[in-house]
Scaffold this motif. Sequence first.
Motif, short mmCIF file in Angstrom:
data_model
loop_
_atom_site.label_atom_id
_atom_site.label_comp_id
_atom_site.label_asym_id
_atom_site.label_seq_id
_atom_site.Cartn_x
_atom_site.Cartn_y
_atom_site.Cartn_z
N LYS A 37 0.84 -1.21 0.00
CA LYS A 37 0.00 0.00 0.00
C LYS A 37 0.87 1.26 0.00
CE LYS A 37 -4.20 -1.75 0.35
NZ LYS A 37 -5.09 -1.71 -0.78
N CYS A 38 1.98 1.21 0.73
CA CYS A 38 2.91 2.35 0.75
C CYS A 38 3.52 2.56 -0.64
CB CYS A 38 4.02 2.14 1.77
SG CYS A 38 3.46 2.26 3.48
N LEU A 39 3.89 1.47 -1.30
CA LEU A 39 4.48 1.58 -2.63
C LEU A 39 3.47 2.14 -3.63
CD1 LEU A 39 6.55 -1.73 -2.76
CD2 LEU A 39 7.41 0.60 -2.50
N GLN A 40 2.21 1.74 -3.48
CA GLN A 40 1.15 2.26 -4.34
C GLN A 40 1.01 3.77 -4.13
OE1 GLN A 40 -2.19 -0.25 -3.51
NE2 GLN A 40 -3.37 0.50 -5.24
N LEU A 41 1.00 4.20 -2.87
CA LEU A 41 0.91 5.63 -2.56
C LEU A 41 2.15 6.37 -3.04
CD1 LEU A 41 -0.39 8.11 -1.30
CD2 LEU A 41 0.49 7.36 0.92
N ILE A 105 -5.12 8.41 6.33
CA ILE A 105 -4.73 7.00 6.48
C ILE A 105 -5.10 6.26 5.20
CG2 ILE A 105 -5.09 4.88 7.80
CD1 ILE A 105 -5.85 6.69 10.20
N GLY A 106 -4.12 5.55 4.64
CA GLY A 106 -4.34 4.80 3.40
C GLY A 106 -3.77 5.53 2.21
N GLU A 107 -4.07 5.00 1.04
CA GLU A 107 -3.54 5.64 -0.16
C GLU A 107 -4.61 6.47 -0.83
OE1 GLU A 107 -5.01 1.62 -1.63
OE2 GLU A 107 -4.04 2.37 0.15
N PHE A 108 -4.22 7.22 -1.82
CA PHE A 108 -5.16 7.99 -2.63
C PHE A 108 -5.53 7.12 -3.82
CE2 PHE A 108 -2.97 11.17 -0.18
CZ PHE A 108 -3.96 12.07 0.14
N HIS A 109 -6.78 7.20 -4.28
CA HIS A 109 -7.22 6.37 -5.39
C HIS A 109 -6.52 6.73 -6.69
CE1 HIS A 109 -10.43 4.16 -3.35
NE2 HIS A 109 -10.55 5.25 -2.61
N ARG A 110 -6.24 8.01 -6.86
CA ARG A 110 -5.57 8.46 -8.09
C ARG A 110 -4.80 9.73 -7.83
NH1 ARG A 110 -11.49 9.69 -10.49
NH2 ARG A 110 -11.57 11.86 -9.87
N LYS A 111 -3.95 10.06 -8.78
CA LYS A 111 -3.07 11.23 -8.67
C LYS A 111 -3.86 12.52 -8.42
CE LYS A 111 -0.41 13.57 -12.06
NZ LYS A 111 0.35 13.54 -13.28
N GLN A 112 -4.95 12.72 -9.14
CA GLN A 112 -5.73 13.96 -9.02
C GLN A 112 -6.31 14.12 -7.61
OE1 GLN A 112 -5.65 16.39 -11.41
NE2 GLN A 112 -6.49 17.60 -9.74
N ASP A 113 -6.66 13.01 -6.95
CA ASP A 113 -7.18 13.10 -5.58
C ASP A 113 -6.12 13.69 -4.66
OD1 ASP A 113 -9.51 11.93 -6.47
OD2 ASP A 113 -9.17 9.99 -5.50
N PHE A 114 -4.89 13.23 -4.79
CA PHE A 114 -3.80 13.76 -3.96
C PHE A 114 -3.60 15.25 -4.25
CE2 PHE A 114 0.75 14.87 -3.74
CZ PHE A 114 0.89 14.84 -2.36
#
Length: 151
Positions: A37-41, A105-114
């Motif tokens: 999950k960290c790598l995905q984020l 907490i967790g990752e973002f679903h996509r770049k634009q969300d971040f």
Amino acid sequence: MSYLLTTLTKKREVDSIIRDTIDKVLVLRFGKASDAKCLQLDDILAKSAREVSKFCTIALVDTEAEEIQVYVKYFDITLVPSTIFFYNAHHMKMDSGTADHTKWIGEFHRKQDFIDVVEAIFRGAMKGKLIVSCPLPPERIPRFQLLFKDV
């Protein structure tokens, strides 16, 4: 992709990046390089870094590093990845409808969300706010059941 972002493993590195990041949002991703999950984020953060570089600095904090445990305890990081935001050394909070406003907490679903979240924090900080509302729709905000043992 995380090799493109600075990784902090010492308390003084975290202290100085918080202190020295002026007029920009500081994004600290607390997690482990070995966690999927960290790598995905990290991939999303690395892909966003150039687009947000005018108003944001991103760094990774290795929660497995001995010296970082003081921050892990201080920010109550029990789930990784956890992302914490600062502006001019002030801890920025975000109301995303979850129990914890102190971190994402967790990752973002996509770049634009971040990017949307960082922009909301930057705009709020420019208005002197220390807490902002999450700009994302509820279905794109990670939900975690907080479990309490022996309660």
